[in-house]
Each structure stands twice: as structure tokens, then as C-alpha cells.
Design a protein around this motif. Structure first.
Motif, PDB file in Angstrom:
ATOM      1  N   UNK A 108      -1.025   4.969  -2.454  1.00 24.74           N
ATOM      2  CA  UNK A 108      -1.139   3.622  -1.893  1.00 24.74           C
ATOM      3  C   UNK A 108      -0.056   3.439  -0.834  1.00 24.74           C
ATOM      4  N   UNK A 109      -0.219   2.500   0.040  1.00 28.37           N
ATOM      5  CA  UNK A 109       0.787   2.268   1.072  1.00 28.37           C
ATOM      6  C   UNK A 109       0.451   2.996   2.363  1.00 28.37           C
ATOM      7  N   UNK A 110       1.180   2.670   3.421  1.00 24.58           N
ATOM      8  CA  UNK A 110       0.896   3.221   4.744  1.00 24.58           C
ATOM      9  C   UNK A 110       1.895   4.277   5.185  1.00 24.58           C
ATOM     10  N   UNK A 111       2.865   4.602   4.345  1.00 28.50           N
ATOM     11  CA  UNK A 111       3.824   5.643   4.695  1.00 28.50           C
ATOM     12  C   UNK A 111       3.904   6.664   3.572  1.00 28.50           C
ATOM     13  N   UNK A 112       4.424   7.839   3.886  1.00 27.48           N
ATOM     14  CA  UNK A 112       4.528   8.877   2.876  1.00 27.48           C
ATOM     15  C   UNK A 112       5.764   8.755   2.020  1.00 27.48           C
ATOM     16  N   UNK A 113       6.677   7.848   2.383  1.00 32.70           N
ATOM     17  CA  UNK A 113       7.944   7.756   1.660  1.00 32.70           C
ATOM     18  C   UNK A 113       8.228   6.339   1.180  1.00 32.70           C
ATOM     19  N   UNK A 114       7.170   5.568   0.973  1.00 32.14           N
ATOM     20  CA  UNK A 114       7.295   4.252   0.358  1.00 32.14           C
ATOM     21  C   UNK A 114       7.617   4.453  -1.116  1.00 32.14           C
ATOM     22  N   UNK A 115       8.701   3.839  -1.596  1.00 29.90           N
ATOM     23  CA  UNK A 115       9.169   4.107  -2.960  1.00 29.90           C
ATOM     24  C   UNK A 115       8.124   3.771  -4.016  1.00 29.90           C
ATOM     25  N   UNK A 116       7.528   2.584  -3.932  1.00 29.57           N
ATOM     26  CA  UNK A 116       6.557   2.168  -4.937  1.00 29.57           C
ATOM     27  C   UNK A 116       5.323   3.057  -4.925  1.00 29.57           C
ATOM     28  N   UNK A 117       4.818   3.347  -3.725  1.00 26.15           N
ATOM     29  CA  UNK A 117       3.639   4.194  -3.617  1.00 26.15           C
ATOM     30  C   UNK A 117       3.907   5.603  -4.108  1.00 26.15           C
ATOM     31  N   UNK A 118       5.069   6.147  -3.735  1.00 31.94           N
ATOM     32  CA  UNK A 118       5.432   7.500  -4.151  1.00 31.94           C
ATOM     33  C   UNK A 118       5.602   7.579  -5.665  1.00 31.94           C
ATOM     34  N   UNK A 119       6.245   6.563  -6.248  1.00 31.70           N
ATOM     35  CA  UNK A 119       6.464   6.545  -7.693  1.00 31.70           C
ATOM     36  C   UNK A 119       5.141   6.475  -8.448  1.00 31.70           C
TER      37      UNK A 119
END
Length: 273
Positions: A108-119
Motif C-alpha cells: 500500500x502507499x505510493x513510495x517503496x519506503x513508506x514505514x506503514x506500508x513497508x511494515x
């Protein structure tokens, strides 16, 4: 009246327990000791397994370094992707990477290093790795974690060590992947979560630039630009048409920034003579 009361008391009194024989006492003692030994054995096995895993992080391994920054980097002693170094410069190295299998999911999210999306994506893949599959198989963790940009929505990938995050350019989405332990080959357990897919990454040649600290969108763009610029002067290899960047992160979150190893990779091909 007294006689009847006594008879009633006798009728309602609980039956006396039969005395335990010496043989029965020995059997009971043996069973109790066996149960206690089993519990201790399980506890000991757990402690040994925990200690074994901890050693992999306390006593990490190191890659061959080209400078002081790389010399300070360390990675956990876990299974990783196999590769052969074809050439090396003071800024990058060229690797031939052997095929490997991955489990991937869309982030989820629009970047590869978004904390919430990555988690969230990491947890989905970790659940598959540690038993949320059709055989309830618990697999070993590998390294690194890869974050990868994809070519297009229609791209077809062939069916470890990293987690890979791949951006779908047409939908502005990323994919995160775990590299699967090599001992399974193509016989990997089927994920229970339909958002997890199993694929094989074919053999490829990549140019790799290593850096320490934390991977962020800004840092990735800066390092990718440096790698693309450096490859323009390479006499043997050139960036493969349509290649997009892949980021490998080898360390757990508690690793000190200067000890962290991250890699920027671009797929390349040999230049025609």
C-alpha cells in the motif's frame, strides 16, 4: 433413629482411595519425571534455537569492501542470493546472479519506503514464511530485503535472501518480496493469503552500488543517479533497456546506521563488440 442415621452416613460417605502399590508409585514417579524431562528438553531446544539465531546477528559476516564505508558494514549470517562478481570498480561491481524464488505482495502507499506500508507488507510475507501456508511449514529467514521497481503492469516474471519491493509504474504501486530458502526450490508451500504470490527470478547480470545508513526515497534516487552515470563509462556492460532500480536491505531495524548495508542494483547486459 441412631441406627438409621449411621447407615445414612455410611451410604453418603465418599469411598476410600485404595492405597497405591509400590509398583504403581514407581510408574507414577517415572511418568512425572518423563513429563518434566520433556518440558525441560523443549525449553532447552527453544533456548538453543534462540541462541543459534542470535549468533547470526551478533557475529555477522562482511562482504569484500572497496572503501572505509563498506568496511564498516555488516550483514546477518543468513542465507542470501548466490552470485559471482564479474568485475569491480571503486564505485560499483558487476554480478552474475543465480536464479532464486521469491514470495511477493503489493504494497500500500505510493513510495517503496513508506514505514506503514513497508511494515504491513513485511508482516504479510513474514506470516507466510513462518507458517501461514497450506502445509504450515515454518521456513528460515533469509537476507537481504529487496525493494524493486517494475517495468510495467504487463511485465511477466518467471516463476533466498532479500525482500524485494517492486514498483508498478502504470499503477504507481510497489511490490515487496522475500527471497525463499533455496532448499525448497520450486516446491514451496502454497500461501494461504491470496495477496502473496510465488515467482522465480531468472539468472541475470546486475551492477551494484553499496551504501550505509537508511534507505529513503531521496537517497535511493541520488544513488541510482550516481550508478547510472558511472555505468556510462563501463567498457564491458551497459544498462539493459527498461531496467529499473532494485534496492537490497540486509539488516534488521536495530542495526546502527554506519553498520547497515544497502545496495542499489540495475540489470545490465554485455556490450556488443
Amino acid at each position: 433413629m441412631i441406627t438409621n442415621s449411621t447407615a445414612s452416613d455410611r451410604a453418603t460417605a465418599p469411598p476410600r482411595r485404595r492405597p497405591m502399590s509400590a509398583f504403581e508409585a514407581r510408574v507414577s514417579l517415572v511418568l512425572a519425571l518423563a513429563s518434566q524431562a520433556s518440558a525441560l528438553s523443549q525449553r532447552r531446544t527453544f533456548l538453543v534455537d534462540t541462541a543459534t539465531e542470535a549468533v547470526k546477528y551478533v557475529f555477522p559476516k562482511r562482504f569484500e569492501s572497496r572503501n572505509l564505508e563498506e568496511a564498516l558494514m555488516a550483514v546477518p549470517d543468513l542465507e542470501t542470493v548466490n552470485f559471482t562478481v564479474l568485475s569491480r570498480t571503486d564505485r560499483y561491481e558487476i554480478r552474475e546472479v543465480e536464479p532464486y524464488f521469491i514470495a511477493e505482495t503489493i504494497m500500500p502507499g505510493k513510495t517503496g519506503f513508506d514505514f506503514n506500508g513497508a511494515s504491513q507488507s513485511f508482516n504479510v510475507l513474514a506470516e507466510y514464511l513462518f507458517g501461514k501456508n497450506t502445509t504450515k511449514e515454518k521456513m528460515e529467514m533469509t537476507t537481504p530485503v529487496l525493494t524493486r521497481k517494475g517495468q510495467s503492469v504487463g511485465e511477466k516474471m518467471e516463476m533466498t535472501t532479500p525482500v524485494i519491493t517492486k514498483r508498478l509504474e502504470d499503477q504507481d504501486k510497489w511490490q515487496m518480496s522475500f527471497v525463499m530458502p533455496s532448499k525448497y526450490g520450486a516446491n514451496l508451500p502454497v500461501p494461504k493469503d491470496p495477496s502473496v504470490r510465488i515467482k522465480e527470478v531468472p539468472r541475470k547480470i546486475t551492477a551494484v552500488l553499496a551504501f550505509s545508513g537508511f534507505a529513503t526515497d531521496e537517497e535511493v534516487k541520488r544513488r541510482e543517479s550516481k550508478l547510472r552515470e558511472a555505468l556510462k563509462s563501463d567498457r564491458q556492460f551497459q544498462i539493459k533497456e527498461g531496467a529499473t532500480v532494485e534496492i537490497a536491505q540486509y539488516n534488521p531495524p536495530f542495526t546502527l546506521p554506519f553498520q547497515r548495508r544497502n545496495e542499489i542494483a540495475l540489470e545490465v547486459e554485455r556490450k556488443e563488440n
